[in-house]
Design an enzyme around this catalytic site. Sequence first.
Site, short mmCIF file in Angstrom:
data_model
loop_
_atom_site.label_atom_id
_atom_site.label_comp_id
_atom_site.label_asym_id
_atom_site.label_seq_id
_atom_site.Cartn_x
_atom_site.Cartn_y
_atom_site.Cartn_z
N GLY A 153 0.83 -1.19 0.00
CA GLY A 153 0.00 0.00 0.00
C GLY A 153 0.87 1.24 0.00
O GLY A 153 2.08 1.20 0.25
N CYS A 154 0.24 2.38 -0.26
CA CYS A 154 1.01 3.64 -0.34
C CYS A 154 1.57 4.03 1.03
O CYS A 154 2.77 4.38 1.13
CB CYS A 154 0.15 4.75 -0.92
SG CYS A 154 -1.48 4.95 -0.13
N TYR A 155 0.77 3.97 2.07
CA TYR A 155 1.28 4.31 3.41
C TYR A 155 2.41 3.37 3.84
O TYR A 155 3.43 3.83 4.34
CB TYR A 155 0.15 4.27 4.44
CG TYR A 155 -0.79 5.45 4.43
CD1 TYR A 155 -0.31 6.76 4.47
CD2 TYR A 155 -2.17 5.25 4.41
CE1 TYR A 155 -1.19 7.84 4.48
CE2 TYR A 155 -3.06 6.33 4.43
CZ TYR A 155 -2.56 7.62 4.46
OH TYR A 155 -3.43 8.69 4.48
N ALA A 158 5.79 4.33 2.01
CA ALA A 158 6.48 5.50 2.56
C ALA A 158 7.01 5.23 3.97
O ALA A 158 8.12 5.65 4.32
CB ALA A 158 5.54 6.71 2.58
N GLU A 246 1.99 12.09 -0.52
CA GLU A 246 1.88 11.45 0.78
C GLU A 246 3.09 11.83 1.61
O GLU A 246 4.23 11.82 1.12
CB GLU A 246 1.83 9.94 0.60
CG GLU A 246 1.30 9.21 1.80
CD GLU A 246 0.77 7.86 1.39
OE1 GLU A 246 -0.39 7.80 0.95
OE2 GLU A 246 1.50 6.88 1.50
#
Length: 349
Positions: A153-155, A158, A246
């Site tokens: 996932g994106c979170y 990062a 993000e």
Amino acid sequence: MSKDIRIGVLGASGYTGADLVRLALAHPSMQIATLTANSQAGKRMAEVFPQFGFVDLPDLITTEEADWSLVDAVFCGLPHGTTQEIARTVLADHPGIKFIDMSADFRLRDPEVYKTWYGHDHLAMDLQAEAVYGLTEHYRTAIRDARLVACPGCYPTATLLSLLPLVAAGLIDPSEIVVDAKSGVTGAGRSLKQNILFSEAGEGLSPYAVGKHRHAPEIEQEISKVAGTDVIVSFTPHLIPMSRGELCTSYLRMTGATVDDLRAAFVDAYRDEPFVHVAPEGVLPQTQNVRGSNYCQIGVVADRVPGRAIVISVIDNLVKGSAGQAVQNFNLMYDLDETTGLTQQALFP
């Protein structure tokens, strides 16, 4: 280099699918053969995303209409819970296909954890056993030989890029990690939801899924693996009124280390990485530094509380956080230069 690898995109009418198409059009080895979008089937891609009105693309079709014998690799941008059976069918009928999943369906290795967080049994545990977690910088060797890759996932992308080197080096206490995360509204998808209407999301900052976001167990899974013990992370996401971007700020307790030690660990871990960059001392990462690109920028500063540090990481949630990372993994799976089709710089201003 000829466009000789035929790809299909499941869920091409979503933001992730559209960004995958955008990147694929510029990729020298990708030929877009199939685009599916059940809710938009029968339409031209340009009717759904007018920015594609200048290029020749296949019309959108249903998943059932797709002929997977005409495809070498599949990128899946479907919502969670819908990918498992499709992946099983496609790979059973066409075992030579490479399947790159951008949904959440194959990210969690423990079926009980998956059931707890997604509310139903995993329907393809046979495939789950062979899925490789697609955090490129940390699973590169396994990704090269994989048939099924589960892109993070994106979170988690990062967050994990900014924490795993520190946990691996024993520089921070993994039991005291607090992550404050903020994402642009494309992270919430393209379907109609009240909280992402312009009047609801604009000119404000909103926390959501507090204490129960489904990316938390994914972050914990990977940190626990590196730490060698079960880790619980305090993770709170926020919706910020911008389309892309993000920013994750992590508050950490160091274990006798200094901020210089943390920065050195990042430099050592990512010295040869094309897409992860460590900000020099005094430079703070900003989302505009990576917008539209596949880059991640990481910075670290000393907290005013002795023994604590603050780590900041930024990505474009649709590129490095999704479609770009998927293309990066595709390149590895096909023995291409990892940066192929991904060297575009950040769009600023």
